[in-house]
Write an enzyme that holds these catalytic residues in place. Sequence first.
Site, PDB file in Angstrom:
ATOM      1  N   CYS A 270      22.343 -36.320  33.881  1.00  0.00           N
ATOM      2  CA  CYS A 270      22.370 -37.686  33.595  1.00  0.00           C
ATOM      3  C   CYS A 270      22.625 -38.561  34.998  1.00  0.00           C
ATOM      4  O   CYS A 270      21.936 -39.476  35.516  1.00  0.00           O
ATOM      5  CB  CYS A 270      23.446 -38.044  32.711  1.00  0.00           C
ATOM      6  SG  CYS A 270      23.372 -37.299  31.060  1.00  0.00           S
TER       7      CYS A 270
HETATM    8  N1  LIG Z   1      23.128 -33.172  28.541  1.00  0.00           N
HETATM    9  C1  LIG Z   1      23.956 -34.064  28.556  1.00  0.00           C
HETATM   10  O1  LIG Z   1      24.984 -33.980  28.745  1.00  0.00           O
HETATM   11  C2  LIG Z   1      23.520 -35.546  27.950  1.00  0.00           C
HETATM   12  C3  LIG Z   1      24.387 -36.550  27.643  1.00  0.00           C
HETATM   13  C4  LIG Z   1      24.008 -37.826  27.276  1.00  0.00           C
HETATM   14  C5  LIG Z   1      22.753 -38.166  27.083  1.00  0.00           C
HETATM   15  N2  LIG Z   1      21.866 -37.256  27.403  1.00  0.00           N
HETATM   16  C6  LIG Z   1      20.516 -37.783  27.483  1.00  0.00           C
HETATM   17  O2  LIG Z   1      19.753 -37.033  26.369  1.00  0.00           O
HETATM   18  C7  LIG Z   1      18.429 -36.611  26.400  1.00  0.00           C
HETATM   19  C8  LIG Z   1      18.313 -35.273  26.235  1.00  0.00           C
HETATM   20  O3  LIG Z   1      19.058 -34.492  27.143  1.00  0.00           O
HETATM   21  P1  LIG Z   1      19.179 -32.935  26.875  1.00  0.00           P
HETATM   22  O4  LIG Z   1      20.460 -32.629  28.133  1.00  0.00           O
HETATM   23  O5  LIG Z   1      19.796 -32.774  25.578  1.00  0.00           O
HETATM   24  O6  LIG Z   1      18.179 -32.340  27.103  1.00  0.00           O
HETATM   25  P2  LIG Z   1      17.885 -30.614  26.860  1.00  0.00           P
HETATM   26  O7  LIG Z   1      16.576 -30.231  27.799  1.00  0.00           O
HETATM   27  O8  LIG Z   1      19.023 -29.927  26.834  1.00  0.00           O
HETATM   28  O9  LIG Z   1      17.194 -30.739  25.600  1.00  0.00           O
HETATM   29  C9  LIG Z   1      15.536 -31.373  25.139  1.00  0.00           C
HETATM   30  C10 LIG Z   1      15.012 -30.501  24.104  1.00  0.00           C
HETATM   31  O10 LIG Z   1      13.983 -31.388  23.789  1.00  0.00           O
HETATM   32  C11 LIG Z   1      12.837 -30.501  23.396  1.00  0.00           C
HETATM   33  N3  LIG Z   1      11.633 -31.399  23.341  1.00  0.00           N
HETATM   34  C12 LIG Z   1      10.827 -31.970  24.644  1.00  0.00           C
HETATM   35  N4  LIG Z   1       9.987 -32.472  23.976  1.00  0.00           N
HETATM   36  C13 LIG Z   1       9.947 -32.476  22.706  1.00  0.00           C
HETATM   37  C14 LIG Z   1       9.071 -33.102  21.666  1.00  0.00           C
HETATM   38  N5  LIG Z   1       8.074 -33.699  22.066  1.00  0.00           N
HETATM   39  N6  LIG Z   1       9.293 -32.644  20.502  1.00  0.00           N
HETATM   40  C15 LIG Z   1      10.464 -31.886  19.988  1.00  0.00           C
HETATM   41  N7  LIG Z   1      11.216 -31.383  21.125  1.00  0.00           N
HETATM   42  C16 LIG Z   1      11.013 -31.534  22.393  1.00  0.00           C
HETATM   43  C17 LIG Z   1      13.166 -29.323  24.729  1.00  0.00           C
HETATM   44  O11 LIG Z   1      12.258 -28.382  24.252  1.00  0.00           O
HETATM   45  C18 LIG Z   1      14.440 -29.264  24.763  1.00  0.00           C
HETATM   46  O12 LIG Z   1      15.007 -28.128  23.685  1.00  0.00           O
HETATM   47  C19 LIG Z   1      18.047 -37.192  27.528  1.00  0.00           C
HETATM   48  O13 LIG Z   1      17.614 -38.495  27.755  1.00  0.00           O
HETATM   49  C20 LIG Z   1      19.380 -37.059  28.363  1.00  0.00           C
HETATM   50  O14 LIG Z   1      19.387 -38.171  29.476  1.00  0.00           O
HETATM   51  C21 LIG Z   1      22.275 -35.939  27.920  1.00  0.00           C
END
Ligand SMILES: NC(=O)c1ccc[n+]([C@@H]2O[C@H](COP(=O)([O-])OP(=O)(O)OC[C@H]3O[C@@H](n4cnc5c(N)ncnc54)[C@H](O)[C@@H]3O)[C@@H](O)[C@H]2O)c1
Length: 437
Positions: A270
């Site tokens: 992030c």
């Molecule tokens: N990790 C954190 O601490 C955090 C905190 C707040 C917000 N965010 C935000 O949340 C969002 C997701 O982050 P994350 O850390 O969970 O990512 P992540 O990579 O852990 O998870 C994303 C998942 O989405 C899947 N994916 C990708 N494209 C896809 C599609 N078209 N259809 C279905 N699944 C799909 C991937 O395989 C993966 O498992 C981002 O925008 C991030 O900025 C993350």
Amino acid sequence: MTTLEKVRTKKALVGVIGLGYVGLPLVRAFARAGFRVLGFDVDPKKVKALNAGRSYIKHIPSSLIRELRRAGTFEATDDLGRLAEPDCILICVPTPLSPTREPDLTFVKRTAGAIADRLRPGQLIVLESTTYPGTTREVLQPILEKTGLKVGRDFYLAYSPEREDPGNPTYQMESIPKVVGAVEPKSLKVAVALYEQVAPRVVPVSSADAAEASKILENIYRAVNIALVNELKVLFDKMGLDIWEIIEAAKTKPFGYHAFYPGPGWGGHCIPIDPFYLAWKARQFGVTTHFIERAGEVNVSMTEFVAQRIAQALNQRRKPLKGSKVLVLGVAYKRDVDDIRESPALPLIERLQELGARVSYHDPHIPVFPSLREHPDLKMKSVKLTPAALRRQDAVVIVTDHSAYDWDWVAEHAPLIVDTRGATRSVTRGRKKIVKA
Ligand SMILES: NC(=O)c1ccc[n+]([C@@H]2O[C@H](COP(=O)([O-])OP(=O)(O)OC[C@H]3O[C@@H](n4cnc5c(N)ncnc54)[C@H](O)[C@@H]3O)[C@@H](O)[C@H]2O)c1
């Protein structure tokens, strides 16, 4: 039954797209609250693991997934054809930067397209991924309305930012207030009702744009304050002052000060990324976001600062960095997490290798480097941490201060320690071997 009634009576089927660090805690929250949850992911390995009751994220235990599977409240699928089933769909897919550091909304657009292919009247779509203000309205809404269905009349569209803090035992999704904004009033009503079922407090705002902006403000606040203490660390060091002692003193003020800590840079999915979503958007309005750009410069410059510190400390011991053995302790982007994405350890290891050091690493949570899009050549495996392994090094660099480490023990055996986290402050024996960076 309307979607609102289904949500209020927990009869709505909740779909979560993207079963990662954000998606899985949402699955847990809704399933525990009594909803049935259908999780979608394009990675068939993740889907298979989850359906077999196995988690791949440290703070979501497999026992929980097994419990939800046994209760029949959760199922995972990679079949996007089933997107017509859920009444509410929460989108938690990645929002990275492109190689030219611009917002890369490929995942969001692809997901919106897949939802549009099966969109049916009554569905609520909520974007949870972090992004710039305007994404839900300008990017998602047109893709969904291309179907001929209209938001507010046929379906609902909102934005609610995820505030997950992986590894934080005090705050989890279920105890964090949830901000919700929507593109029109009916959507807001349904989205608020949904999150009221799982969040301790729902904070409605005037628009989806406002909700998107609130999330990005939170992350910019962190990015800028981390840069501030990193910059002051360099100055205070030259003045013979210890930044850690100073922060501890400053934070005793009961109001108006929130402590941030310096380190080897910045990290995570992030903080080094999201601010640049806004910086990009700001350019469309002819505005330069100076604080964001400056925070980026300062935080990125920490790699070189730490590398030079290691070189100087070795030089003091009549050793060149080139050819020296350097062991990095902790490569996860922060304490006690198993996530290496955007970790400051990565550019540091690359820089040390460039300067000729022989780098190895140990991390109790990262046994082996996963394949990394931005560091395709970095393939390493955690070494075994023993007194002999520590003694063999020319320098040991503390990059991530996992609580599993015993710093007294490390100080006893390592010949030289470069500490970027203030981890060794309470170590009393062997202080001469410790250099702050
Ligand atoms: N990790 C954190 O601490 C955090 C905190 C707040 C917000 N965010 C935000 O949340 C969002 C997701 O982050 P994350 O850390 O969970 O990512 P992540 O990579 O852990 O998870 C994303 C998942 O989405 C899947 N994916 C990708 N494209 C896809 C599609 N078209 N259809 C279905 N699944 C799909 C991937 O395989 C993966 O498992 C981002 O925008 C991030 O900025 C993350």
